[in-house]
Design an enzyme around this catalytic site. Structure first.
Site, short mmCIF file in Angstrom:
data_model
loop_
_atom_site.label_atom_id
_atom_site.label_comp_id
_atom_site.label_asym_id
_atom_site.label_seq_id
_atom_site.Cartn_x
_atom_site.Cartn_y
_atom_site.Cartn_z
N CYS A 154 28.60 90.50 -7.39
CA CYS A 154 28.93 91.46 -8.45
C CYS A 154 27.66 92.14 -8.97
O CYS A 154 26.95 92.76 -8.20
CB CYS A 154 29.70 90.74 -9.56
SG CYS A 154 30.51 91.82 -10.76
N HIS A 185 28.38 94.98 -6.93
CA HIS A 185 29.39 95.76 -7.62
C HIS A 185 28.87 97.20 -7.74
O HIS A 185 27.66 97.41 -7.90
CB HIS A 185 29.63 95.17 -9.01
CG HIS A 185 30.84 95.74 -9.68
ND1 HIS A 185 30.81 96.91 -10.40
CD2 HIS A 185 32.12 95.29 -9.73
CE1 HIS A 185 32.02 97.17 -10.86
NE2 HIS A 185 32.84 96.21 -10.48
#
Length: 199
Positions: free
Chosen positions: A115, A135
């Site tokens: 992420c 991410h």
């Protein structure tokens, strides 16, 4: 431990998952759970202490111990950084995390981040020149640094660094770690009962 089938001594693999306030709870729990299913010894270490940690969606997770104590029990085969914007910022700002990551990289051990947590790799100068993903919210920061080759793949492994995109790719991320540490066959064995696509 000894393998019952062969009688050969097998060194247990060990993982350190660092839990910071504001971490993405799915990424923390899925990574820890899947690795433990693969019989990897996982230490979930609180960045600041062993006290309960409030994560990004107000889920409270109790670490096994503090990061300070976990470091004393090292070394580890892999250091795992869950994402979440708040947690990732704390990881990126932490001198303790910097020390752990530099030591891990110097020893040739694995480092994994999911992420927004790859931003902590950038902050601490880890895995320069490697191909990574993240991410989308931190993509520009990583690309602008010129330190990495950026990929849109859901999970990327480049040597000893493993990165992934977010909560929805976290099972794949964890299985990639399992594959790296104990092999693809083990990853397939544990994916089946979880009703995941085989790797």
């Amino acid at each position: 431990m000894h393998s019952k089938d062969t009688g050969i001594f097998v060194m247990e693999k060990r993982a350190l998952v660092i839990l910071a306030p504001g971490a993405e709870e799915m990424e923390t729990v899925i990574s820890t759970d899947v690795l433990r299913r693969a019989k990897i010894n996982v230490t979930l270490a609180g960045l600041d202490s062993a006290e309960p940690v409030i994560c990004s969606r107000n889920v409270c997770i109790v670490p096994d111990m503090s990061l300070d104590d976990a470091v004393l029990r090292g070394p580890y085969d892999i250091v795992v950084l869950p994402g979440g914007l708040g947690g990732s910022k704390r990881l990126a700002d932490s001198e303790k995390v910097k020390s752990v990551l530099i030591s891990q990289e110097s020893a040739g051990g694995f480092v994994a981040a999911v992420c927004a947590a790859p931003s902590a790799l950038l902050s601490h100068g880890i895995s320069k020149g490697k191909q990574i993903t993240s991410h989308p919210c931190v993509k520009k920061e990583l690309e602008a640094s010129g330190q990495y080759s950026y990929s849109e793949a859901r999970v990327v492994r480049d040597g000893t660094v493993i990165t992934s995109r977010g909560p929805g790719s976290c099972f794949e991320f964890a299985l990639a770690i399992v594959t790296a540490l104990v092999g693809e066959e083990v990853a397939k064995e544990i994916a089946g009962p979880m009703m995941l696509p085989t790797v």
